[in-house]
Design an enzyme around this catalytic site. Structure first.
Site, PDB file in Angstrom:
ATOM      1  N   HIS A  51      48.047  30.933  41.308  1.00  0.00           N
ATOM      2  CA  HIS A  51      48.547  32.254  41.719  1.00  0.00           C
ATOM      3  C   HIS A  51      49.498  32.829  40.673  1.00  0.00           C
ATOM      4  O   HIS A  51      49.699  34.048  40.610  1.00  0.00           O
ATOM      5  CB  HIS A  51      49.249  32.135  43.072  1.00  0.00           C
TER       6      HIS A  51
ATOM      7  N   ASP B 248      28.733  40.165  42.624  1.00  0.00           N
ATOM      8  CA  ASP B 248      27.279  39.985  42.495  1.00  0.00           C
ATOM      9  C   ASP B 248      26.968  39.397  41.126  1.00  0.00           C
ATOM     10  O   ASP B 248      27.039  40.086  40.111  1.00  0.00           O
ATOM     11  CB  ASP B 248      26.567  41.332  42.675  1.00  0.00           C
TER      12      ASP B 248
END
Length: 444
Positions: free
Chosen positions: A171, A391
């Protein structure tokens, strides 16, 4: 009965075996800055945790999966790392006792794996299942954060022809929006397209002022451990954690916003986030049997990219978030209507500004303080980030979710659960007694 879904029963009716290949250490496939260090801002310093997420891609006839998915994802990762080269390094501490990235070429582990079942059998992955979903994310234990890779990838192929990309990421390198922008850049590269949004890597634009001028109180850093009763400091210490997800469709969200508004109040209805945040914080406080005199704290991230003056550049890669904070005696939210708690959340959102973010940056520069989680709930909102739009060439992810939650202090707001097109899913973990009470409150 409320519509919470549990990971304790129906989610664990089958066993899944995953066989991993040895990791391949991937490096940027091109010239990058090597040696030295990469600057991390003060907004990156408080977040050295590893976030584990998964992205599910069902079987499709758009491209063959068995032999090429691993190769395509690995080679495209090598290419995109040229643009995101800090992932090739490791965390270190500089002379100022702050985290930086050591550009030592440590690389990104990439693992191919196979599962002995159909992807469909995983069910709804919005519910964290560490024992099961953890097998889909490569993240070996290290003795310290300074030995941990900053990015780890596992691609798991299922018997049906579908696959899952599991990702473990520091993070400190990226907040939610930066993570999504990295994923989209990687996916575009996998499809043979140029990157539509190049990362802006210079985090020095968030350097502390000289001299630092912290001018706002920072309740997010308040350590409440000395003010908590024994009940609140360690609620149900010997009981396991039960994770459950709660679905809020548009109709239920509309009911919630009405419940979160005072009678006769002519102000606009609260936002979905404010209403849900107030509900979850108040309900969890009640479920934990928090004594009224104990302090209760809520932390949630607010994107500061457009609040800063000037705004952060498009494609800013890093943590552009600031923690908004609500802090009050537990009795103030238990004994008063939900509308009061929601107004507190709204006020905390409105208080995040260029001045408050700069003050937070300067506050850390002076104090090196870390936010305390004692008596605290941390809310993270992933509903608008667009994880599912990734995608790689086999269509968008059908499901995304966390492989685990960092702790009982954390709750997530996610896009609609599997099978739904609209609404919000709330995920959190509590002990069974507290979860039972929480679920009763959710039934409205």
């Amino acid at each position: 009965m409320a519509d919470g879904k549990s990971n304790a029963n129906e989610q664990n009716l089958f066993k899944m075996n995953v066989r991993r290949s040895p990791p391949i250490i991937v490096h940027p496939a091109g010239d990058i800055k090597a040696g030295g260090t990469y600057f991390l801002s003060n907004l990156d310093q408080n977040l050295p945790v590893i976030m584990k997420t998964i992205y599910c891609f069902p079987a499709t006839d758009r491209r063959a999966v068995d032999k090429v998915v691993g190769e395509i994802l690995r080679t495209s990762l090598e290419k995109v790392l040229v643009h995101f080269y800090p992932f090739d390094g490791r965390l270190a501490v500089n002379d100022e006792k702050k985290l930086v990235v050591r550009l030592n070429g440590g690389g990104v582990p990439f693992v191919e794996a196979t599962a002995d079942c159909e992807l469909e059998l995983l069910g709804d992955v919005s519910i964290p299942q560490p024992e099961k979903l953890g097998m889909l994310v490569y993240c070996p234990q290290r003795e310290s954060i300074f030995e941990m890779p900053l990015l780890m990838v596992q691609v798991t192929k299922f018997k049906c022809g579908g696959f899952i990309v599991g990702m473990a990421m520091s993070h400190s390198l990226a907040d939610g929006l930066s993570t999504v922008e990295f994923l989209h850049a990687w996916a575009e590269t996998a499809r043979g397209l140029p990157i539509s949004l190049s990362p802006f890597l210079d985090r020095s634009i968030l350097t502390a002022r000289c001299p630092p001028k912290p001018q706002f109180p920072n309740p997010a850093f308040a350590d409440l451990s000395g003010s908590l009763s024994s009940v609140a400091a360690s609620p149900f210490p010997s009981l396991p954690i039960l994770h459950r997800s709660f679905s809020f469709d548009p109709a239920k969200l509309s009911r919630l916003k009405l419940l979160a508004t005072d009678a006769g109040d002519d102000r606009p209805l609260p936002s979905t986030f404010a209403a849900l945040a107030g509900l979850v914080w108040r309900s969890r406080t009640i479920a934990l049997n928090t004594p009224s005199a104990d302090p209760a704290k809520l932390l949630f991230a607010v994107d500061g990219r457009k609040k800063l003056k000037p705004p952060l550049p498009g494609g800013f890669f890093g943590n552009g978030i600031n923690f908004a904070c609500c802090l009050c005696p537990a009795g103030e939210i238990i004994d008063r209507p939900l509308a009061h708690t929601v107004r507190m959340v709204q006020s905390a959102i409105w208080e995040v500004s260029d001045e408050s973010i700069r003050s937070t940056i300067d506050y850390y520069e002076v104090t090196r303080a870390m936010p305390s989680l004692a008596g605290t709930l941390v809310l993270t909102d992933w509903t608008r980030l667009g994880f599912g739009a990734t995608d790689f060439g086999w269509g968008c992810a059908a499901q995304t979710g966390p492989a685990e939650l960092p702790g009982m202090e954390v709750a997530l707001f996610l896009p609609p659960a599997k099978g739904a097109k609209t609404g919000t899913t709330v995920v959190l973990g509590l002990s069974p007694p507290a979860m039972s009470t929480f679920q009763e409150i959710m039934d409205f």
